[in-house]
Design a protein around this motif. Structure first.
Motif, PDB file in Angstrom:
ATOM      1  N   ALA A 160       2.353   1.661  -3.432  1.00 39.22           N
ATOM      2  CA  ALA A 160       1.329   2.117  -4.384  1.00 39.22           C
ATOM      3  C   ALA A 160       1.067   3.608  -4.214  1.00 39.22           C
ATOM      4  CB  ALA A 160       0.045   1.314  -4.199  1.00 39.22           C
ATOM      5  N   GLU A 161       1.023   4.069  -2.982  1.00 40.56           N
ATOM      6  CA  GLU A 161       0.803   5.492  -2.728  1.00 40.56           C
ATOM      7  C   GLU A 161       1.972   6.331  -3.256  1.00 40.56           C
ATOM      8  OE1 GLU A 161      -0.877   8.896  -2.076  1.00 40.56           O
ATOM      9  OE2 GLU A 161      -1.933   7.003  -1.801  1.00 40.56           O
TER      10      GLU A 161
ATOM     11  N   ASN B  58      -2.836  15.986 -11.974  1.00 38.85           N
ATOM     12  CA  ASN B  58      -3.885  15.274 -11.259  1.00 38.85           C
ATOM     13  C   ASN B  58      -4.829  14.499 -12.165  1.00 38.85           C
ATOM     14  OD1 ASN B  58      -2.972  16.083  -8.760  1.00 38.85           O
ATOM     15  ND2 ASN B  58      -4.116  18.006  -8.855  1.00 38.85           N
TER      16      ASN B  58
ATOM     17  N   ASN C   1       3.271   9.752 -10.084  1.00 39.41           N
ATOM     18  CA  ASN C   1       2.466   9.968 -11.288  1.00 39.41           C
ATOM     19  C   ASN C   1       1.767  11.317 -11.260  1.00 39.41           C
ATOM     20  OD1 ASN C   1       3.151   7.612 -12.604  1.00 39.41           O
ATOM     21  ND2 ASN C   1       1.441   6.459 -11.750  1.00 39.41           N
ATOM     22  N   ALA C   2       1.259  11.702 -10.098  1.00 41.95           N
ATOM     23  CA  ALA C   2       0.586  13.003  -9.979  1.00 41.95           C
ATOM     24  C   ALA C   2       1.576  14.129 -10.250  1.00 41.95           C
ATOM     25  CB  ALA C   2      -0.029  13.149  -8.594  1.00 41.95           C
TER      26      ALA C   2
ATOM     27  N   ILE D  56      -4.356  11.577 -13.570  1.00 40.19           N
ATOM     28  CA  ILE D  56      -4.301  10.134 -13.353  1.00 40.19           C
ATOM     29  C   ILE D  56      -4.735   9.819 -11.933  1.00 40.19           C
ATOM     30  CG2 ILE D  56      -2.806   8.122 -13.242  1.00 40.19           C
ATOM     31  CD1 ILE D  56      -1.175   9.324 -15.461  1.00 40.19           C
ATOM     32  N   GLU D  57      -5.766   8.981 -11.840  1.00 42.61           N
ATOM     33  CA  GLU D  57      -6.246   8.534 -10.535  1.00 42.61           C
ATOM     34  C   GLU D  57      -6.482   7.047 -10.598  1.00 42.61           C
ATOM     35  OE1 GLU D  57      -9.621  10.664  -9.161  1.00 42.61           O
ATOM     36  OE2 GLU D  57      -8.779  12.605  -9.687  1.00 42.61           O
ATOM     37  N   ASN D  58      -6.297   6.360  -9.465  1.00 38.83           N
ATOM     38  CA  ASN D  58      -6.584   4.920  -9.396  1.00 38.83           C
ATOM     39  C   ASN D  58      -7.753   4.669  -8.530  1.00 38.83           C
ATOM     40  OD1 ASN D  58      -4.686   3.932 -11.117  1.00 38.83           O
ATOM     41  ND2 ASN D  58      -3.118   3.723  -9.560  1.00 38.83           N
TER      42      ASN D  58
ATOM     43  N   GLU E 188       0.830  -1.208   0.000  1.00 38.79           N
ATOM     44  CA  GLU E 188       0.000   0.000   0.000  1.00 38.79           C
ATOM     45  C   GLU E 188       0.864   1.257   0.000  1.00 38.79           C
ATOM     46  OE1 GLU E 188      -0.680  -2.573   2.280  1.00 38.79           O
ATOM     47  OE2 GLU E 188      -2.184  -3.377   0.915  1.00 38.79           O
TER      48      GLU E 188
ATOM     49  N   ARG F 102       1.549   6.596  -6.953  1.00 37.64           N
ATOM     50  CA  ARG F 102       0.504   7.573  -7.292  1.00 37.64           C
ATOM     51  C   ARG F 102       1.028   9.003  -7.153  1.00 37.64           C
ATOM     52  NH1 ARG F 102      -2.855   3.518  -5.184  1.00 37.64           N
ATOM     53  NH2 ARG F 102      -2.630   4.224  -3.033  1.00 37.64           N
ATOM     54  N   ALA F 103       1.804   9.251  -6.107  1.00 36.97           N
ATOM     55  CA  ALA F 103       2.368  10.589  -5.902  1.00 36.97           C
ATOM     56  C   ALA F 103       3.344  10.943  -7.024  1.00 36.97           C
ATOM     57  CB  ALA F 103       3.063  10.674  -4.543  1.00 36.97           C
TER      58      ALA F 103
END
Length: 93
Positions: free
Chosen positions: A76-77, A89, A83-84, A91-93, A73, A80-81
């Motif tokens: 994954a976070e 913003n 990618n952002a 791209i969201e999962n 987890e 995401r950070a």
């Protein structure tokens, strides 16, 4: 490296056989240039996926580290950070 192939070493719980097989499939797709091989090449393609999966399992079970296992987890976070930051913003999962 193909973006779909993820690091599988040093996670708790360890990578599953399905995750290793999926990474092997992505690798063979990348180097062969086939998303789905023709009937003529299907046997060689599938054999390569299975052999790479077996070698990968052997590698992952024999590697050693003194680092603490990573948390899926948290990783994954972090992804995401990244990618952002890289793409905004959108791209969201």
């Amino acid at each position: 490296m193909c973006r779909n192939i993820r690091t599988l070493f040093n996670f708790n719980p360890p990578a599953t056989d399905e995750e290793i097989l999926a990474a092997s499939l992505q690798y063979v797709r990348k180097i062969s240039g086939y998303n789905k091989p023709s009937k003529l090449n299907e046997e060689a393609f599938n054999r390569a996926v299975n052999e790479i999966a077996l070698v990968s399992i052997e590698l992952l079970t024999t590697l050693e580290t003194s680092a603490e296992p990573r948390n899926r987890e948290v990783e994954a976070e972090r992804a995401r950070a990244r990618n952002a930051k890289r793409f905004g913003n959108e791209i969201e999962n």
